[in-house]
Design an enzyme around this catalytic site. Structure first.
Site, PDB file in Angstrom:
ATOM      1  N   THR A  28       0.851  -1.198   0.000  1.00 24.90           N
ATOM      2  CA  THR A  28       0.000   0.000   0.000  1.00 24.90           C
ATOM      3  C   THR A  28       0.884   1.243   0.000  1.00 24.90           C
ATOM      4  OG1 THR A  28      -1.733  -1.152   1.230  1.00 24.90           O
ATOM      5  CG2 THR A  28      -1.748   1.246   1.369  1.00 24.90           C
ATOM      6  N   GLY A  29       0.413   2.299  -0.668  1.00 21.55           N
ATOM      7  CA  GLY A  29       1.131   3.573  -0.610  1.00 21.55           C
ATOM      8  C   GLY A  29       1.426   4.129  -1.994  1.00 21.55           C
ATOM      9  N   SER A  30       2.111   5.271  -2.004  1.00 22.32           N
ATOM     10  CA  SER A  30       2.350   5.960  -3.275  1.00 22.32           C
ATOM     11  C   SER A  30       3.406   5.250  -4.117  1.00 22.32           C
ATOM     12  CB  SER A  30       2.759   7.409  -3.020  1.00 22.32           C
ATOM     13  OG  SER A  30       3.866   7.464  -2.136  1.00 22.32           O
ATOM     14  N   THR A  31       4.382   4.596  -3.481  1.00 19.77           N
ATOM     15  CA  THR A  31       5.382   3.845  -4.250  1.00 19.77           C
ATOM     16  C   THR A  31       4.720   2.628  -4.879  1.00 19.77           C
ATOM     17  OG1 THR A  31       6.947   4.553  -2.534  1.00 19.77           O
ATOM     18  CG2 THR A  31       7.753   2.986  -4.175  1.00 19.77           C
ATOM     19  N   ASP A  81       6.288  -4.112  -1.551  1.00 23.86           N
ATOM     20  CA  ASP A  81       5.729  -3.036  -0.728  1.00 23.86           C
ATOM     21  C   ASP A  81       6.789  -1.977  -0.455  1.00 23.86           C
ATOM     22  OD1 ASP A  81       3.927  -1.569   0.751  1.00 23.86           O
ATOM     23  OD2 ASP A  81       3.661  -3.073   2.337  1.00 23.86           O
ATOM     24  N   GLY A  82       6.339  -0.801  -0.073  1.00 24.71           N
ATOM     25  CA  GLY A  82       7.219   0.290   0.302  1.00 24.71           C
ATOM     26  C   GLY A  82       7.534   0.241   1.784  1.00 24.71           C
ATOM     27  N   GLU A 103      -0.383  -5.772   5.772  1.00 26.48           N
ATOM     28  CA  GLU A 103       0.945  -5.818   5.139  1.00 26.48           C
ATOM     29  C   GLU A 103       1.813  -6.867   5.829  1.00 26.48           C
ATOM     30  OE1 GLU A 103       1.208  -1.169   3.641  1.00 26.48           O
ATOM     31  OE2 GLU A 103       2.159  -1.719   5.519  1.00 26.48           O
TER      32      GLU A 103
HETATM   33  C1  5RP Z   1       1.514   1.822   4.257  1.00 25.57           C
HETATM   34  C2  5RP Z   1       2.987   1.634   4.252  1.00 25.57           C
HETATM   35  C3  5RP Z   1       3.743   2.218   3.111  1.00 25.57           C
HETATM   36  O1  5RP Z   1       4.533   1.226   2.541  1.00 25.57           O
HETATM   37  C4  5RP Z   1       4.624   3.329   3.607  1.00 25.57           C
HETATM   38  O2  5RP Z   1       3.837   4.262   4.323  1.00 25.57           O
HETATM   39  C5  5RP Z   1       5.345   4.027   2.452  1.00 25.57           C
HETATM   40  O3  5RP Z   1       4.430   4.766   1.711  1.00 25.57           O
HETATM   41  P1  5RP Z   1       4.843   5.596   0.424  1.00 25.57           P
HETATM   42  O4  5RP Z   1       5.227   4.611  -0.628  1.00 25.57           O
HETATM   43  O5  5RP Z   1       3.595   6.380   0.076  1.00 25.57           O
HETATM   44  O6  5RP Z   1       5.996   6.505   0.777  1.00 25.57           O
HETATM   45  O7  5RP Z   1       3.578   1.033   5.117  1.00 25.57           O
HETATM   46  O8  5RP Z   1       0.929   1.321   5.431  1.00 25.57           O
END
Ligand code: 5RP
EC number: 5.3.1.6
Length: 217
Positions: A28-31, A81-82, A103
């Site tokens: 989850t997230g922008s990456t 995942d990021g 996650e």
């Molecule tokens: C979500 C997470 C994301 O991996 C983490 O917050 C990184 O997010 P982003 O890719 O938007 O920087 O753990 O629960």
């Protein structure tokens, strides 16, 4: 390059790890949003996906991916995942997007965990990013008091309800010298669902994008 361009570079490098007929766990997230867009270009390789959040599920379904319940999938070949912070030991703080519990479950079930980050996420010691802890709502104050005893400074993430119907405490002012020990201690507090330290199950591969290029370690 902007931070978002670096996130995209790391995410697209992860596509090289996707092999034919894989069940792909999606974070989850922008990456990860960049990863999902990239995954759509090699959709024929993907048997099914397993998603860590309602948000990622919606993105995956909109692109035509099958999203399987983890119980139906059984094993997960790879999890992408990021992270909010990551060390050279591939231990992480996650949960900035409040999806930490799902996650962590998918990471545990996955054969391989590939973490995709821009260089700003690399740290020497975890803890500058407030550590998210998912808590059963009725236990919020109790858990907060126990966290204070451990030296942390918990703050209720106002207005946020997780996909599991719980609340998040963000724990400030921790210098986490022993991530595995703290991960275990926090999970032993009654009312904690899980915490955002990914120490016992860290990443297997880390893809880091910086303005010098993309590094795989
Ligand atoms: C979500 C997470 C994301 O991996 C983490 O917050 C990184 O997010 P982003 O890719 O938007 O920087 O753990 O629960």
């Amino acid at each position: 390059m902007t931070q978002d361009e670096l996130k995209k570079a790391a995410a697209h490098k992860a596509l090289e790890f996707i092999e034919d007929d894989m069940i792909v766990g999606v974070g989850t997230g922008s990456t990860v949003a960049h990863f999902i867009d990239g995954l759509a270009t090699i959709q024929d390789k993907v048997k099914a996906t397993v998603s860590s959040s309602d948000d990622s599920t919606a993105k995956l379904k909109a692109l035509g991916f099958e999203v399987w319940d983890l119980n139906a999938a059984g094993s997960v070949d790879i999890y992408i995942d990021g992270a909010d912070e990551i060390t050279e030991h591939k231990q992480m703080i996650k949960g900035g997007g409040a999806a930490l519990t799902r996650e962590k479950i998918i990471a545990a079930a996955a054969d391989k965990f590939v973490c995709i980050v821009d260089q700003s996420k690399q740290v020497g010691v975890l803890g500058s990013f407030p550590l998210p802890v998912e808590v059963i709502p009725m236990a919020r104050s109790y858990v907060a008091r126990q966290i204070v005893k451990l030296g942390g400074d918990p703050e209720w993430r106002q207005g946020v309800v997780t996909d599991n119907g719980n609340v998040i405490l963000d724990v400030h002012n921790l210098s986490i010298l022993n991530p595995g020990e703290l991960e275990t201690q926090l999970n032993q507090i009654v009312g904690v669902v899980t915490n955002g330290l990914f120490a016992h199950r860290g990443a297997d591969v880390v893809i880091t994008a910086s303005k010098e290029g993309v590094q795989v370690s």
